[in-house]
Design an enzyme around this catalytic site. Structure first.
Site, PDB file in Angstrom:
ATOM      1  N   ASP A 192      -1.967  -3.719  -4.466  1.00 24.00           N
ATOM      2  CA  ASP A 192      -2.580  -3.003  -3.351  1.00 24.00           C
ATOM      3  C   ASP A 192      -3.378  -1.805  -3.850  1.00 24.00           C
ATOM      4  OD1 ASP A 192      -1.004  -4.807  -2.047  1.00 24.00           O
ATOM      5  OD2 ASP A 192      -0.209  -3.387  -0.590  1.00 24.00           O
ATOM      6  N   SER A 225      -0.836   2.133   4.321  1.00 22.15           N
ATOM      7  CA  SER A 225      -0.044   2.103   3.097  1.00 22.15           C
ATOM      8  C   SER A 225       1.207   2.945   3.250  1.00 22.15           C
ATOM      9  CB  SER A 225      -0.892   2.638   1.935  1.00 22.15           C
ATOM     10  OG  SER A 225      -0.098   2.916   0.809  1.00 22.15           O
ATOM     11  N   CYS A 246       6.325  -4.953  -6.568  1.00 20.29           N
ATOM     12  CA  CYS A 246       5.297  -4.275  -5.782  1.00 20.29           C
ATOM     13  C   CYS A 246       5.458  -4.637  -4.311  1.00 20.29           C
ATOM     14  CB  CYS A 246       3.897  -4.602  -6.287  1.00 20.29           C
ATOM     15  SG  CYS A 246       3.435  -6.334  -6.106  1.00 20.29           S
ATOM     16  N   ASP A 247       4.466  -4.211  -3.530  1.00 20.86           N
ATOM     17  CA  ASP A 247       4.613  -4.216  -2.076  1.00 20.86           C
ATOM     18  C   ASP A 247       4.939  -5.577  -1.473  1.00 20.86           C
ATOM     19  OD1 ASP A 247       3.760  -1.684  -2.620  1.00 20.86           O
ATOM     20  OD2 ASP A 247       2.198  -1.637  -1.097  1.00 20.86           O
ATOM     21  N   LYS A 248       4.265  -6.628  -1.912  1.00 23.71           N
ATOM     22  CA  LYS A 248       4.459  -7.935  -1.283  1.00 23.71           C
ATOM     23  C   LYS A 248       5.375  -8.851  -2.082  1.00 23.71           C
ATOM     24  CE  LYS A 248       1.699  -6.182   1.596  1.00 23.71           C
ATOM     25  NZ  LYS A 248       1.352  -5.021   0.764  1.00 23.71           N
ATOM     26  N   CYS A 269       2.479  -2.365 -11.734  1.00 26.88           N
ATOM     27  CA  CYS A 269       3.718  -2.609 -10.972  1.00 26.88           C
ATOM     28  C   CYS A 269       4.562  -3.738 -11.553  1.00 26.88           C
ATOM     29  CB  CYS A 269       3.383  -2.909  -9.509  1.00 26.88           C
ATOM     30  SG  CYS A 269       2.440  -1.612  -8.691  1.00 26.88           S
TER      31      CYS A 269
END
Length: 556
Positions: free
Chosen positions: A83, A472, A124-126, A51
């Site tokens: 993740d 998710s 990415c996600d965070k 990512c």
């Protein structure tokens, strides 16, 4: 003083700052460099996972843009947790916690060095919400650029994402595919750098970043490995200098109407439930009142106009090729679902930017709002005795409107996953996974391993799941996350027993445990929270300071 050096002159100017200049000159900066605005390049690069892997190279293009526009770039790094790699392990508990650490570390570096502006690279996600939270706190001229989606893999003519690998685990365990096919999916799904390729959390938050105006419209959706991404990064370096000279700040961009635009973009694209958590946290950083039920209100009146994985047909790269995020925003503007007057980091309003968004002829990914895939958006907020503060259901990937079944209760994700692997879960069950909330986990583990295993076993539409943890963005099926109050603080989810009937009704937004109040009161009597899983370190600090998921699971 250079008009753009509103902050950094404190560090670089005057006789008393000679020691600081000497330190900067030690690594190659000149007097000319130090006379210009100092622009932080906050990079979330890591070589653990795809990512963010390419962001070091992307940063060079940003820095070149800053220099070309008359500034001096200073790159620094922060943390990133994958993740996809940590999913299903103890390490997954660190993911949400990293969001706070990302914001904290960027804030510290920018404040400590009196930076004049900031470009944040995330992937990415965070890291996406983390960099936005930092920009909100600092409120100095700045913007964020998303590193872009991974290209989709290909197997037997089918476009693959990491979601397919997770679901292949369930299919393999259920005997639906053999070892050779299983390995083929694993080897084909992720062909290079970039974030997971559906409208999962990373791409959902990328959409949010453009919709809310803190990323330049049209640049986030450019895939990670194409040449145009470098040019986009260079443009961001130029743009931040324009923001610095105009003193245009995040507080002028991420306004209340802009948050409503962001929520509408999530609803319209069938985006991740994690957007609820992250936008609540970001609103808190901006001191903008935002309640969890407002996501339901906006989603209920916003049509789903994109068909994207995991609930739909296409990947993020295919969406970009069809017209991308700007086309979604253009459709929302044309349908009256977008506040077109909101300012963006380009200096233009969102309406001005997306009104002329191009569309690829014949594309099947994004529809007009009067011809939607679904008449309402993908998010529903549930309440009831099991979720007095709320729970989040993503309906974009499920046709179920009502579900009632016996509870199968697990006090951690690992036990639930073991039960799924042993084929102990049956159609009609409601899987309850508790003590995985912000405090109890701590860190709200995502349950993609469980949901994907069920989907791979063919039970995505016959089993319901609920948890005080998270799901998710790649999750599909009838899954309710963020149940609050969480079990660790005595929420009703802590008192569910094996076999209790649980009812979920989408129309009435109900999440109800079918147990008499007197019986519940008896179960509560004498209850004590379990011992914290961590007694020291960052995990314990987080558990001791984190708020409810209904407030964004922020620390304070």
């Amino acid at each position: 003083m250079n008009s753009g050096k509103r902050h950094s002159h404190i560090v670089t100017d005057g006789p008393n700052r000679a020691p600081a200049r000497a330190m900067m000159k030690a690594i190659g900066f000149t007097d000319e460099d130090l006379s210009k605005p100092l622009i932080g390049i906050a990079n979330t690069w890591t070589e653990i996972g795809p990512c963010n892997y390419h962001l070091r190279e992307l940063a060079e293009h940003v820095k070149a843009g800053v220099r070309a526009a008359g500034g001096t770039p200073l790159e620094f790094n922060t943390v990133s947790i994958s993740d996809g790699i940590t999913m299903g392990t103890e390490g997954m508990k660190t993911s949400l916690i990293s969001r706070e650490l990302i914001a904290d570390s960027i804030e510290l570096v920018a404040r400590g060095n009196s930076l004049d502006g900031l470009v944040c690279l995330s992937g990415c996600d965070k890291t996406n919400p983390g960099v936005m939270m930092a920009l909100a706190r600092l409120d100095i001229p700045g913007l964020a650029l998303y590193g872009g989606s991974i290209d989709h893999g290909n197997l037997h003519g089918k476009a693959l994402t990491v979601q397919d690998v997770f679901e292949a685990v369930g299919a393999f365990n259920a005997g639906k595919i053999d070892q050779k096919e299983f390995l083929s999916v694993e080897n084909a799904a992720c062909p290079g750098a970039g974030s997971c390729g559906g409208q999962f959390t990373a791409n959902t938050m990328s959409t949010v970043m453009e919709a809310i105006g803190i990323s330049p419209a049209g640049l986030n959706g450019i895939p990670a490995t194409v040449e145009a991404k470098g040019k986009a990064a260079f443009r961001c370096g130029e743009l931040v200098m324009e923001l610095v000279r105009q003193d245009l700040k995040p507080s002028q961009i991420m306004t209340r109407p802009a948050f409503e635009n962001a929520i509408a973009s999530v609803a319209a694209s069938g985006g991740s439930t994690n957007a609820v958590l992250h936008l609540l946290a970001l609103a808190r950083e901006m001191n903008i009142p935002l309640k969890i039920d407002e996501f339901d209100t906006i989603s209920a009146k916003t049509p789903t106009i994109a068909t994207l994985k995991p609930g739909g047909l296409y990947t993020a790269v295919e969406m970009h090729n069809a017209g991308g995020i700007t086309l979604i925003l253009r459709r929302l503007l044309e349908g009256g679902y977008l506040h077109g007057e909101c300012l963006t980091v380009t200096g233009q309003t969102i309406g001005e930017v997306v009104r002329a968004a191009p569309e690829t002829a014949g594309q099947q990914v994004i529809r007009p709002t009067d011809q939607p895939f679904k008449p309402t958006g993908g998010l529903v907020i549930l309440h009831g005795n099991l979720a007095e503060e709320g729970g989040v259901l993503k309906v974009a990937g499920s046709a179920i409107k009502h579900f009632k079944g016996p509870a199968r209760v697990f006090n951690c994700e690992e036990d639930a996953m073991a039960a799924v692997g042993a084929q102990m879960i049956k159609p009609g069950d409601v899987v309850v996974i508790r003590y995985e909330g912000p405090k109890g986990g701590p860190g709200m583990c995502e349950m993609l391993g469980v949901t994907a295993a069920l989907a791979g076993a063919g039970m995505a539409e016959t089993v319901a799941l609920m948890t005080d943890g998270r799901f998710s963005g790649a999750t599909r099926g009838f899954s309710i996350g963020h149940v609050a109050p969480e079990a660790f603080v005595g929420g009703t989810i802590a008192f569910v027993q094996e076999g209790d009937l649980i009812e979920i009704d989408v129309a009435t937004r109900k999440l109800q445990l079918d147990v008499p109040a007197a019986e519940l009161a008896q179960r509560r009597a004498g209850w004590k929270a379990p011992a914290p899983r961590y007694a020291r370190g960052v995990m314990a600090k987080y558990a001791n300071t984190v708020s409810s998921a209904a407030e964004g699971a922020i620390t304070f």
